[in-house]
Scaffold this motif. Structure first.
Motif, PDB file in Angstrom:
ATOM      1  N   ASP A   1       0.791  -1.233   0.000  1.00 29.84           N
ATOM      2  CA  ASP A   1       0.000   0.000   0.000  1.00 29.84           C
ATOM      3  C   ASP A   1       0.825   1.287   0.000  1.00 29.84           C
TER       4      ASP A   1
ATOM      5  N   SER B   1       1.956  -2.782  -5.354  1.00 28.71           N
ATOM      6  CA  SER B   1       0.842  -3.281  -6.162  1.00 28.71           C
ATOM      7  C   SER B   1       0.611  -4.745  -5.817  1.00 28.71           C
TER       8      SER B   1
ATOM      9  N   ILE C   1      -5.837  -9.864  -4.013  1.00 33.26           N
ATOM     10  CA  ILE C   1      -5.925  -8.394  -4.098  1.00 33.26           C
ATOM     11  C   ILE C   1      -6.907  -7.865  -3.060  1.00 33.26           C
ATOM     12  N   LYS C   2      -8.012  -8.553  -2.892  1.00 29.88           N
ATOM     13  CA  LYS C   2      -9.010  -8.137  -1.893  1.00 29.88           C
ATOM     14  C   LYS C   2      -8.408  -8.189  -0.470  1.00 29.88           C
TER      15      LYS C   2
ATOM     16  N   GLU D   1      -6.065  -5.294  -0.022  1.00 27.83           N
ATOM     17  CA  GLU D   1      -6.769  -4.002   0.047  1.00 27.83           C
ATOM     18  C   GLU D   1      -7.416  -3.770   1.411  1.00 27.83           C
ATOM     19  N   ASN D   2      -7.658  -4.826   2.127  1.00 30.63           N
ATOM     20  CA  ASN D   2      -8.388  -4.708   3.397  1.00 30.63           C
ATOM     21  C   ASN D   2      -7.516  -4.911   4.640  1.00 30.63           C
TER      22      ASN D   2
END
Lengths: 238, 238
Positions: free
Chosen positions: B154, B159, B212-213, B216-217
């Motif tokens: 992040d 990425s 990816i999820k 992201e969390n």
């Protein structure tokens, strides 16, 4: 197959007591032993053992620890049933602690192709042992010999004189290239060799008289965990 | 002679950032390289290198770290003179950081009998590389692949998509028995294997979309050291 080698070897660290545990597995029979497990790390250690497809056979304590509670009791509680004593605890006879198996100097702990020779190395406590793996040229020195240091000798019948003799007679007589794996390191080092410690250990390269003086003047704090840990560890975690 | 083997290998830990550095020495020529040194550990690392009779030739950073200042600048300052550039810093070309040598995917870093193949593995940062030691069946994965985890994605042009691709194309394609040595471990583990991570890594065994999820969390805190460390590390410690 996860590992090509016949022996799986994992050094595991507990940050709270800067303690090392060692998982050694024999891939050919899928059995393993664990040296100096720490109570707070039992989940991690059992998960790893399971993922590696290994069945724990022995949990060993090199001595009655004063700075953490051993994980051996909880591991036995988790894996054993009344009918099936899958995992057995091991400690030295001279520790006078309770365990499933008590061993003495020169005995060989046998776990598949893993053979650990017991070397009685009192000094940090009166019941300390080191474990020599001649096949893999390693020695697990517990709190007897650290990397560039050694265990304290001011409690649990500790004796600087005995520790000095233990190191010089039992450990420094091993071949120089044997790897030294201690039960603690406070400085981020993971391994040494017998040759290095014979040459660079700032305490144990001194004369016995000088060594005793160094140990007498350390003025260390009373170990925080001692009053909780020692009674628990006298029964290998219960 | 301290070690019988031709290669000396030492994993070194810094407790403050849970970071691993790696000293690899070639005993036949008495030269060595150091991967991901930490500023606060320079004294320890140089003392050990010296005791082992090794001359440092390279200090490598797998990427521009955000959680600690690299030790490479101080090591160079200590060992180099204007006339004699004994130690050289190495980082990846794509990091856009300043170093004596910038390397790219596929290049081989040569230090006596130590050969490290550069594998470009962006994702944690855009300049991350892993280092493969085919001879000793090891890979140094930096912050790309951790034991049962991976680096965050992040900041610093991170990425999740790129990290996933890097791991699956560059690391999980290595033989299962290759040992995985990461730049950090927060759980006291020291080593894994490619086979284990392919099977048990809770993030990287998922589909790319799920991975990816997850990334992201994570909702991680801003790294404490970031604003100090990144500028310093962009010049490899200066």
């Amino acid at each position: 197959m996860i590992s090509r080698g016949a022996i799986i070897f994992r050094q595991l660290f507990d940050r709270s007591c800067c303690g090392y545990s060692y998982l050694i597995g024999d891939r050919s029979q899928n059995i393993a032993l664990l040296i100096d497990p720490v109570l707070e790390c039992v989940d991690r250690d059992l998960k790893l053992t399971n993922e590696l497809g290994l069945e724990l056979k022995y949990v060993l304590n090199t001595h009655v620890h004063a700075d953490h509670i051993t994980g051996s009791g909880m591991i036995k509680n988790r894996l054993n049933t009344k009918e099936n004593l899958k995992v057995m605890s091991i400690i030295s006879e001279s520790s006078r602690a309770q365990a499933d198996i008590c061993v003495s100097d020169g005995e060989v702990i046998d776990c598949g192709s893993i053979k650990l020779t017991v070397a009685y190395t009192p000094g940090h406590t009166n019941g300390c042992m080191s474990l020599i793996d001649h096949l893999n040229r390693r020695v697990f020195t517990g709190d007897t010999l650290f990397i560039r240091g050694c265990g304290r000798t001011d409690f649990q019948n500790g004796s600087a004189s005995k520790l000095y003799d233990s190191v010089h007679s039992q450990l420094f007589t091993l071949p120089d290239e044997y790897n030294v794996f201690p039960a603690h390191d406070y400085n981020g080092q993971s391994v040494s060799t017998v040759g290095e410690e014979k040459k660079f250990n700032p305490r144990l390269t001194k004369s016995k008289e000088e060594f005793i003086k160094i140990m007498e003047n350390l003025n260390l704090d009373y170990p925080k965990m001692m009053d909780v840990a020692v009674p628990k560890n006298m029964i290998c975690g219960g």
